[in-house]
Design an enzyme around this catalytic site. Structure first.
Site, mmCIF file in Angstrom:
data_model
loop_
_atom_site.group_PDB
_atom_site.id
_atom_site.type_symbol
_atom_site.label_atom_id
_atom_site.label_comp_id
_atom_site.label_asym_id
_atom_site.label_seq_id
_atom_site.Cartn_x
_atom_site.Cartn_y
_atom_site.Cartn_z
ATOM 1 N N LYS A 4 -69.893 -1.541 -65.187
ATOM 2 C CA LYS A 4 -69.689 -2.506 -66.130
ATOM 3 C C LYS A 4 -68.052 -2.600 -66.342
ATOM 4 O O LYS A 4 -67.647 -2.762 -67.446
ATOM 5 C CB LYS A 4 -70.311 -2.466 -67.421
ATOM 6 C CG LYS A 4 -70.759 -3.843 -68.278
ATOM 7 C CD LYS A 4 -71.590 -4.625 -67.533
ATOM 8 C CE LYS A 4 -71.628 -6.087 -68.292
ATOM 9 N NZ LYS A 4 -72.063 -7.155 -67.839
ATOM 10 N N ASP B 163 -79.494 6.900 -65.781
ATOM 11 C CA ASP B 163 -80.941 7.308 -66.364
ATOM 12 C C ASP B 163 -81.889 5.924 -66.569
ATOM 13 O O ASP B 163 -82.865 6.134 -66.066
ATOM 14 C CB ASP B 163 -80.522 7.658 -67.818
ATOM 15 C CG ASP B 163 -81.711 8.368 -68.532
ATOM 16 O OD1 ASP B 163 -82.524 8.528 -67.675
ATOM 17 O OD2 ASP B 163 -81.564 8.617 -69.678
ATOM 18 N N TYR C 291 -73.511 10.605 -72.629
ATOM 19 C CA TYR C 291 -74.404 11.958 -72.737
ATOM 20 C C TYR C 291 -73.491 13.251 -73.190
ATOM 21 O O TYR C 291 -74.036 14.359 -72.676
ATOM 22 C CB TYR C 291 -75.705 12.267 -71.788
ATOM 23 C CG TYR C 291 -76.535 10.971 -71.591
ATOM 24 C CD1 TYR C 291 -76.472 9.736 -72.139
ATOM 25 C CD2 TYR C 291 -77.872 11.329 -71.158
ATOM 26 C CE1 TYR C 291 -77.289 8.822 -72.144
ATOM 27 C CE2 TYR C 291 -78.614 10.392 -71.007
ATOM 28 C CZ TYR C 291 -78.371 9.153 -71.302
ATOM 29 O OH TYR C 291 -79.182 8.147 -71.198
HETATM 30 MG MG MG Z 1 -85.166 9.156 -68.241
#
Ligand code: MG
Ligand code: NAI
Length: 332
Positions: free
Chosen positions: A168, A225, A122
């Site tokens: 990951k 998220d 992001y």
């Molecule tokens: Mg969200």
């Protein structure tokens, strides 16, 4: 002098749940000084901006901000994302807690997801190229360290025993490899708290099959998220889910839900998510006592089931549910 709190009600039910949350907060005589500030769509129509400079200035100056919800219109600047950036609110904290009377996949769930809020996928580093498009997943040592330190610190302050890193690193060897290394470096200096790690795909499954194994999860932006919404689904519903956005100097506390135009103005919004957001604010201030008092009062009201809003199967108005919570606080 009392702590300064910015109050940004926003639009729609943001105003209604804020009124309810302040009624509950004020019944505790906490000596807070409220500074009201505007943001959102109504604010845009009035002042030509969804998040005026004055509001940002106020939010920077106060100890904490309570944020209701805003209506977002395409093409307009997002008030909440602007505030997160301006205040450098790098940690997003989402409790996953099942409460009595609320439909939940399991009873007695109680864990917290801490999501890195400032970088990862992001970061806004996205562009087209000759083959298609590319997004950069920025993982810095600084942001990884501060979110891992935040997670252990949170565990200590909130009497939690274990922090799990979710990543990951088997595929994202460099970015998540770095995140995982820094996590274990941080764990080394916090040996009173247990630590372990899981891959994000396994975590997504364990959250459904055996979520009891989690206490505090710390993870990068996108994974956080997704997992935090999965967590909200586990414990039932938007009207119940609070969140915190924490920075070095500030904290912003808000329900996960939006302005709900479909029920706005009717006075029937569930105030629990906003009230639980004030609980998180008190916890962040170190006032665990009053945080627990409000949470217990809300739990009593949920358990009794007499003053519940329609989304919880009741017939009460927002303020009736808030008043019921206040009366439980007075009995305590
Ligand atoms: Mg969200
Ligand atoms: P929403 O969260 O406002 O509503 C989704 C559904 O859940 C609706 O049916 C609504 O009635 C219900 N709901 C939400 N909160 C509730 C509560 N406290 N009590 C009872 N029912 C509740 O999401 P939606 O409809 O997608 O978005 C509406 C507006 O809010 C949009 O403009 C959206 O962009 C904005 N939004 C703002 C957010 C924020 O301020 N942080 C977050 C999410 C959406």
């Amino acid at each position: 002098m009392g702590k300064k709190i910015a109050i940004i009600e926003g639009d729609g039910i943001g105003k209604e749940v804020m009124e309810a949350a302040l009624l509950v907060l004020d019944s505790l005589n906490l000596n807070f000084e409220y500074i009201h500030a505007e943001a959102g769509n109504e604010c845009y129509n009035k002042h030509g901006s969804t998040i005026p400079k004055k509001t940002i200035k106020i939010a920077k100056k106060v100890d904490s901000t309570l944020f209701g919800a805003v209506t977002t219109v395409e093409g307009q600047k997002s008030a909440i994302i602007t505030l997160r950036k301006e205040l450098d609110l790098y940690a997003n904290v989402r409790p996953i807690k099942s409460l009595p009377g609320i439909k939940s996949l399991y009873e007695g769930l109680d864990f917290v997801i801490i999501r890195e809020n400032s970088e990862g996928l992001y970061s806004g580093l996205e562009e087209y190229n000759s083959k298609g498009a590319v997004a950069i997943r920025l993982i810095t040592k600084k942001a990884s360290r501060r979110i891992c330190e935040f997670a252990f610190d949170y565990a200590l302050k909130n009497h939690r025993n274990k922090v799990t890193a979710v990543h990951k690193a088997n595929v994202l060897k460099k970015t998540d490899g770095l995140f995982k290394d820094i996590f274990y470096q941080t764990a080394q200096i916090n040996q009173d708290i247990e630590s372990n790690d899981y891959y994000v795909d396994a975590t997504a499954m364990f959250m459904i099959t055996k979520p009891q194994i989690f206490d505090v999860i710390v993870t990068t932006n996108l994974f956080g998220d997704i997992l935090s919404d999965e967590g909200a689904g586990l414990v039932g519903g938007l009207g119940m889910t609070p969140s915190a956005n924490i920075g070095i100097d500030n904290g912003l506390f808000e329900p996960v839900h939006g302005s709900a135009p479909n029920i706005a103005g009717k006075g029937i919004a569930n105030p629990a998510a906003m009230i639980l957001s004030t609980v998180m604010m008190l916890e962040n201030m170190g006032d665990l006592d009053n945080a627990l008092k409000i949470e217990q009062a809300l739990i009593k009201v949920l358990r009794e089931g007499k003053f519940l809003t329609p989304d919880l199967g009741g017939k009460s108005k927002t303020m009736e549910m808030a008043k019921a919570i206040c009366s439980k606080l007075k009995i305590n």
